[in-house]
Write a protein that holds these residues in place. Structure first.
Motif: not given
Length: 445
Positions: A310-331
């Protein structure tokens, strides 16, 4: 940590360009090169002692600037405060519940809490320093001292900003083109009010260097320690069947630290294209990339049913979501919520005096997510980590797909750990001491 190092290198280089006239390219290369040199040569112990000295330089430099700035403005601090209040720049309470308000009371309280928690609870640089002492109680005391120091430092920084506004309240130097970026306002103020005093601009440059070098050197040491401990040593032992010698480990650690220092220099040049203020960029990095890690660490501390799947899955999905949020925030980055500025008091300029205002963007369905306050990035990442971490952990346990060992009780959060009678008697204290000894030996050279 790596991206934060880049921002920490870019910011003072901008200021040095304004104060000394040295081009940004040479400022970045020079600052990064100096830091890499003494970090590689001194190791963790050298970094800690230099950081201690640099903190003193920062306080002295800001204090001198504030005192001289108050003297320069007729009416002193009373006038500084009056000008800031008249332009609505003193805003203590804004209880707008919308998460799309850049700086509200809720965002500054809850958002900043989780953002700072990533710095002190999930940042390799901080954790490495905790592990460098013999007992975790010493690390806790250091954090209390740090709390007081940060409070006074933030107060000095806020006062510096108020003085800068009061000085140029009727002639915005960014609007008329005197400076290129908002981060250069404070260096320009230094030259304006302290330029005639020999040595004071140099003191300000030393203040900037102190803040930057402290951050970058800590990051280089931290990343090198992680790589040598978690990757290089295990790989070497699995491949050759013997442990890495101390001499080889020392040279390898220095080489890795140098690599990250040079990489940070290269990444620092990209920071100028991100379109945010340095403060917002820094907080965004900690929230987007540190938030998922904070969620996983706290998941293991507070949730007894959590497991590694659960920790690994949560880390991966959270990181993907964060990166997406950061990218659209810049674009889709749009400047919003800025206060009005005026050029009515400017002289010797060909620009027409104006009072300009960049108004907040009207919210619409297509632009809501990019407008999310950067202070909530860490909180969102933690929520994603917790949700998927708990759901996947329970699912794995229920379906019995793999064998899961329960978390040891001594690693779960327990208020009884503060019981002085039990200091040094539990497994956490013993393992902390052992790990701190190992880390100190790895970085002593």
């Amino acid at each position: 940590m790596f991206f934060y190092m880049s921002v920490a290198l870019y910011s003072p280089s901008l200021a040095i360009e304004q104060v000394t006239g040295i081009p940004l390219f040479y400022s970045i290369v020079g600052t990064g090169g100096i830091c890499a040199l003494y970090t590689v040569a001194g190791g963790l112990r050298g970094t800690v002692w230099i950081d201690t000295f640099q903190v003193g330089i920062m306080f002295i430099g800001l204090t001198v600037l504030i005192i001289k700035g108050i003297i320069e403005i007729p009416g002193g601090m009373v006038e500084v405060w009056r000008r800031a209040e008249e332009s609505n720049r003193i805003e203590f309470f804004n209880f707008n519940p919308s998460p799309f308000v850049r700086h509200s009371t809720w965002a500054l309280f809850f958002g900043s809490f989780f953002t700072d928690l990533t710095v002190y609870g999930a940042n390799q640089g901080s954790i490495q320093r905790y592990m460098a002492v013999k007992k975790w109680q010493y690390a806790a005391k250091a954090l209390f001292v740090n709390l007081v120091g940060v409070f006074f430092l933030q107060t000095l920084i806020c006062l510096s900003g108020l003085i800068a506004y009061a000085k140029y309240y009727d002639c915005d130097i960014l609007t008329i083109g005197t400076i290129k970026k908002g981060e250069q306002i404070l260096p320009f103020l230094v030259l304006d009010i302290l330029g005639q005093f020999h040595g004071f601009p140099g003191l300000f440059v030393a203040t900037i260097y102190s803040a930057a070098l402290s951050t970058i050197s800590t990051g280089m040491n931290s990343l090198a320690a992680v790589c040598i401990t978690d990757f290089v040593k295990p790989f070497y032992k699995n491949k050759y069947g013997v442990s890495l010698t101390e001499k080889t480990a020392t040279y390898t650690t220095k080489a890795i630290a140098l690599f990250f220092g040079l990489a940070a220099i290269g990444m620092a040049f990209a920071c100028q294209f991100f379109g945010n203020t340095v403060m917002q960029l820094t907080s965004s990095i900690f929230g987007l990339l540190g938030g998922p890690l904070l969620g996983v660490i706290s998941l293991g501390m507070f949730i007894k049913k959590a497991n590694w799947v659960g920790a690994i899955v949560g880390l991966i999905l959270s990181t993907i979501g964060s990166i997406y949020l950061g990218i659209i925030g810049i674009l889709y980055n749009k400047t919003s919520g800025l206060k009005p500025v005026s050029t009515n008091g400017c002289t010797n300029t060909t620009k027409t005096p104006t009072t300009s205002l960049i108004s907040p963007i009207e919210n619409d369905d297509s632009s809501l997510l990019p407008q999310l306050s950067y202070l909530y990035y860490s909180l969102c990442a933690c929520i994603i980590s917790y949700f998927f971490g708990i759901v996947i952990s329970l699912l794995v346990e229920k379906m019995k797909w793999i064998e899961i060992k329960p978390i040891k009780p001594e690693y779960l959060f327990d208020l009884n750990i503060w019981n002085k009678k039990k200091f040094g008697q539990n497994k956490v204290d013993i393992e902390f001491k052992q790990k701190s000894i190992e880390l100190t030996e790895d970085n002593s050279t």
